[in-house]
Design a protein around this motif. Structure first.
Motif, mmCIF file in Angstrom:
data_model
loop_
_atom_site.group_PDB
_atom_site.id
_atom_site.type_symbol
_atom_site.label_atom_id
_atom_site.label_comp_id
_atom_site.label_asym_id
_atom_site.label_seq_id
_atom_site.Cartn_x
_atom_site.Cartn_y
_atom_site.Cartn_z
ATOM 1 N N THR A 121 0.764 -1.229 0.165
ATOM 2 C CA THR A 121 0.106 -0.008 -0.004
ATOM 3 C C THR A 121 1.007 1.084 -0.133
ATOM 4 O OG1 THR A 121 -0.206 0.051 2.454
ATOM 5 C CG2 THR A 121 -1.877 -1.158 1.285
ATOM 6 N N LEU A 122 0.121 2.374 -0.475
ATOM 7 C CA LEU A 122 0.964 3.783 -0.513
ATOM 8 C C LEU A 122 0.377 4.817 0.296
ATOM 9 C CD1 LEU A 122 1.286 3.536 -4.276
ATOM 10 C CD2 LEU A 122 2.978 2.360 -2.995
ATOM 11 N N THR A 123 1.204 5.535 0.545
ATOM 12 C CA THR A 123 0.930 6.868 1.256
ATOM 13 C C THR A 123 0.650 7.837 -0.057
ATOM 14 O OG1 THR A 123 2.895 7.796 1.072
ATOM 15 C CG2 THR A 123 2.390 6.681 3.095
ATOM 16 N N GLU A 124 -0.119 8.783 0.380
ATOM 17 C CA GLU A 124 -0.628 9.708 -0.843
ATOM 18 C C GLU A 124 0.755 10.312 -1.503
ATOM 19 O OE1 GLU A 124 -3.801 12.543 -0.375
ATOM 20 O OE2 GLU A 124 -2.850 13.835 -1.928
ATOM 21 N N ASP A 125 1.776 10.755 -0.755
ATOM 22 C CA ASP A 125 2.809 11.314 -1.126
ATOM 23 C C ASP A 125 3.767 10.132 -2.014
ATOM 24 O OD1 ASP A 125 4.289 13.287 1.582
ATOM 25 O OD2 ASP A 125 2.959 13.492 -0.072
ATOM 26 N N GLU A 126 3.585 8.880 -1.538
ATOM 27 C CA GLU A 126 4.264 7.903 -2.151
ATOM 28 C C GLU A 126 3.798 7.829 -3.580
ATOM 29 O OE1 GLU A 126 4.164 4.688 0.378
ATOM 30 O OE2 GLU A 126 6.150 4.842 0.849
ATOM 31 N N ALA A 127 2.335 7.802 -3.829
ATOM 32 C CA ALA A 127 1.569 7.722 -4.940
ATOM 33 C C ALA A 127 2.016 8.732 -5.780
ATOM 34 C CB ALA A 127 0.110 7.603 -4.806
ATOM 35 N N ARG A 128 2.011 10.136 -5.220
ATOM 36 C CA ARG A 128 2.245 11.179 -6.253
ATOM 37 C C ARG A 128 3.749 11.065 -6.752
ATOM 38 N NH1 ARG A 128 -1.480 14.787 -6.296
ATOM 39 N NH2 ARG A 128 -3.040 14.786 -4.614
ATOM 40 N N GLU A 129 4.619 10.559 -5.769
ATOM 41 C CA GLU A 129 6.095 10.360 -6.464
ATOM 42 C C GLU A 129 5.949 9.440 -7.388
ATOM 43 O OE1 GLU A 129 9.008 11.692 -4.863
ATOM 44 O OE2 GLU A 129 10.201 10.684 -6.461
ATOM 45 N N GLU A 142 -5.243 14.141 -10.652
ATOM 46 C CA GLU A 142 -6.126 13.947 -9.306
ATOM 47 C C GLU A 142 -6.479 12.446 -9.420
ATOM 48 O OE1 GLU A 142 -4.240 16.717 -7.465
ATOM 49 O OE2 GLU A 142 -5.552 15.312 -6.262
ATOM 50 N N ALA A 143 -7.228 12.540 -10.589
ATOM 51 C CA ALA A 143 -8.023 10.929 -10.711
ATOM 52 C C ALA A 143 -7.110 9.855 -10.668
ATOM 53 C CB ALA A 143 -8.896 11.105 -12.144
ATOM 54 N N ILE A 144 -5.809 10.186 -11.626
ATOM 55 C CA ILE A 144 -4.923 9.183 -11.495
ATOM 56 C C ILE A 144 -4.206 8.611 -10.248
ATOM 57 C CG2 ILE A 144 -2.577 8.435 -12.620
ATOM 58 C CD1 ILE A 144 -3.255 10.634 -14.800
ATOM 59 N N VAL A 145 -4.022 9.755 -9.414
ATOM 60 C CA VAL A 145 -3.481 9.301 -8.081
ATOM 61 C C VAL A 145 -4.474 8.466 -7.308
ATOM 62 C CG1 VAL A 145 -2.878 10.287 -5.719
ATOM 63 C CG2 VAL A 145 -1.988 11.546 -7.967
ATOM 64 N N ASP A 146 -5.869 8.965 -7.418
ATOM 65 C CA ASP A 146 -6.859 8.277 -6.956
ATOM 66 C C ASP A 146 -7.051 6.723 -7.303
ATOM 67 O OD1 ASP A 146 -9.264 10.957 -6.619
ATOM 68 O OD2 ASP A 146 -7.677 10.285 -5.325
ATOM 69 N N ALA A 147 -6.862 6.787 -8.505
ATOM 70 C CA ALA A 147 -6.912 5.078 -9.130
ATOM 71 C C ALA A 147 -5.817 4.333 -8.566
ATOM 72 C CB ALA A 147 -6.855 5.474 -10.824
ATOM 73 N N LEU A 148 -4.593 5.054 -8.403
ATOM 74 C CA LEU A 148 -3.435 4.094 -7.910
ATOM 75 C C LEU A 148 -3.903 3.814 -6.466
ATOM 76 C CD1 LEU A 148 -0.516 2.995 -8.267
ATOM 77 C CD2 LEU A 148 0.299 5.306 -7.550
ATOM 78 N N LEU A 149 -4.209 4.675 -5.712
ATOM 79 C CA LEU A 149 -4.399 4.561 -4.067
ATOM 80 C C LEU A 149 -5.512 3.328 -4.312
ATOM 81 C CD1 LEU A 149 -4.352 8.088 -2.952
ATOM 82 C CD2 LEU A 149 -2.790 6.295 -2.472
#
Lengths: 160, 292
Positions: A121-129, A142-149
């Motif tokens: 699992t990822l933190t939001e910061d890790e997802a953005r990185e 934003e939607a891409i980050v949401d999809a990854l999380l």
């Protein structure tokens, strides 16, 4: 100035003969007609050409076809055909509206699918990185980050 | 966005590689990870007659710990492999900290540490790190290998001491003995971009404050800029606000950075001072760094 390249692409061995200067993205698109991989900037910055070589995401516009001789290549066409992880990522992109024109999407999927497969699992910061090496002109990210999380099980999915 | 025609040669050994470089008489370029070279080829800013691919030479991809705890990074070792290496993380944490700023992970999966060093981009992070760490460069030529210290390796913009028939075979980093803190800071337009200006710092931590200090800036000149005057100020100081002010003055005075569209010379001088402050702040917060 040309030579043989034998490479396994999406699980199938392909024997090609190409100019020495042929880029991997061109081998995939022009020779093998796998046009899911896109060419955006041509110098590695946009990420839309990202594929896997020996399981690892790399820029196919910065890879010579000759360099994948004897290696394994996977493109976006391989996703969703063999298992849950990539299918989960594509579903999450769909549910979260993480694509509009879709040009950048194959690159994002190939960049992110190893993370989804890892089970981490990822933190939001890790997802953005994780998405920071791929450019999108449509969605605003934003939607891409949401999809990854969501695809990595990092957030609760709202019930339907 | 396609390369001009060239001949591709896959080197089977280090000797084969240098023999090919000699045969092509300056018209061949070494290919390792290609993450700096391919953009130049694609934009036809480089039009070599041949590429000599060293990426499959046995042993070239090695990251190992040698005599005395020295980290040895082979010519084809990817930046990702070095970034993930547990020995590197334990012994030279500065290297891993800097690698996080180099492009993006997808680039680091193919690009090599030695390739970045041999490419010698003035804005690149790794050359500054190599100078701060007093790295040794193992150069392979027709007559075998020679070792070049970091302060002699980088000679000008995109230029090193490598002759046309030589290649960088390995870089060696000996972790300094004692308790040191390494910090890498940079100013970039976006995360992953080349540094407008960056700083690779190593602080020796003693019970009475700072011992030795090593500071190297990237993006501040044609080659990595060692900030010797600032080092003198900080050595043996408490690393506090007064020492920082004096060190920042010294750094600004000893730098002659470029003016370009990413920043003026004054901007770069000012930012080096800011980065020095950040690096000192980071060091103050953790006094339990690597002990060798």
């Amino acid at each position: 100035m040309d030579g043989p390249v034998v490479t396994t692409v999406n699980g199938v061995e392909r024997a090609c003969h190409v100019d020495d200067r042929t880029l991997l993205c061109d081998l995939l698109r022009d020779e093998l007609r796998l046009t899911g991989t896109k060419i955006g900037c041509g110098h590695g910055a946009c990420g839309s050409c990202t594929v896997h070589v020996d399981g690892v995401p790399v820029r196919s516009c910065l890879t010579l076809a000759a360099q994948v001789d004897g290696r394994e290549v996977e493109t976006v066409e391989s996703l969703g055909t063999d298992g849950q992880a990539s299918h989960r990522l594509q579903e999450a992109f769909h549910r979260n509206h993480a694509l509009q024109c879709g040009f950048c999407t194959p690159g994002f999927l190939m960049t992110l699918s190893p993370l989804v497969a890892s089970g981490r699992t990822l933190t939001e910061d890790e997802a953005r990185e994780a998405v920071s090496g791929n450019l999108c002109r449509c969605t605003g990210y934003e939607a891409i980050v949401d999809a990854l999380l969501e695809a990595t099980g990092s957030v609760e999915v709202a019930g339907d | 966005m396609k390369p001009a025609a060239f001949e591709y040669v896959r080197a089977e050994s280090a000797e084969h590689a240098v023999a090919e470089l000699a045969r092509w008489d300056g018209d061949a370029t070494v290919l390792a990870g290609g993450q700096s070279l391919l953009p130049l080829l694609n934009m036809r800013l480089a039009v070599p007659g041949a590429l000599v691919d060293i990426g499959r030479i046995p042993g070239f991809g090695r990251v190992a710990v040698g005599d005395g705890g020295t980290i040895e990074i082979g010519a084809a070792a990817t930046q990702a492999a070095v970034e993930d290496d547990v020995e590197v993380a334990a012994r030279v944490p500065l290297l891993r900290a800097a690698l996080g700023h180099v492009a993006h992970r997808e680039i680091r999966n193919a690009g090599t540490v030695c390739g970045s060093l041999a490419h010698a981009d003035p804005s690149a992070e790794l050359p500054a790190v190599a100078v701060t760490l007093d790295a040794e460069f193992v150069v392979r030529g027709a007559d075998g290998t020679r070792t070049v210290p970091a302060d002699a390796f980088f000679t000008s913009f995109f230029t090193t001491c490598l002759e046309e028939d030589e290649l960088l075979e390995q870089v060696r980093i000996r972790p300094p003995s004692g308790r040191w803190f390494g910090a890498f800071e940079e100013i970039a337009v976006r995360r992953g971009d080349f540094a407008v200006v960056g700083l690779a710092a190593m602080f020796e931590m003693t019970d009475d404050g700072l011992g030795q200090v090593r500071l190297t800036a990237c993006g501040a000149g044609p080659v990595p800029q060692r900030l010797r005057a600032a080092e003198v100020v900080l050595t043996g100081s408490d690393g506090g606000p007064e020492a920082l002010r004096e060190a920042a003055d010294a750094a600004r005075g000893e730098l002659d950075p470029p003016n370009d569209l990413h920043g003026s010379a004054d901007y770069r001088r000012a930012q080096v001072a800011v980065l020095l402050g950040r690096a000192l702040d980071a060091s103050g917060g953790d006094r339990t760094r690597t002990e060798v």
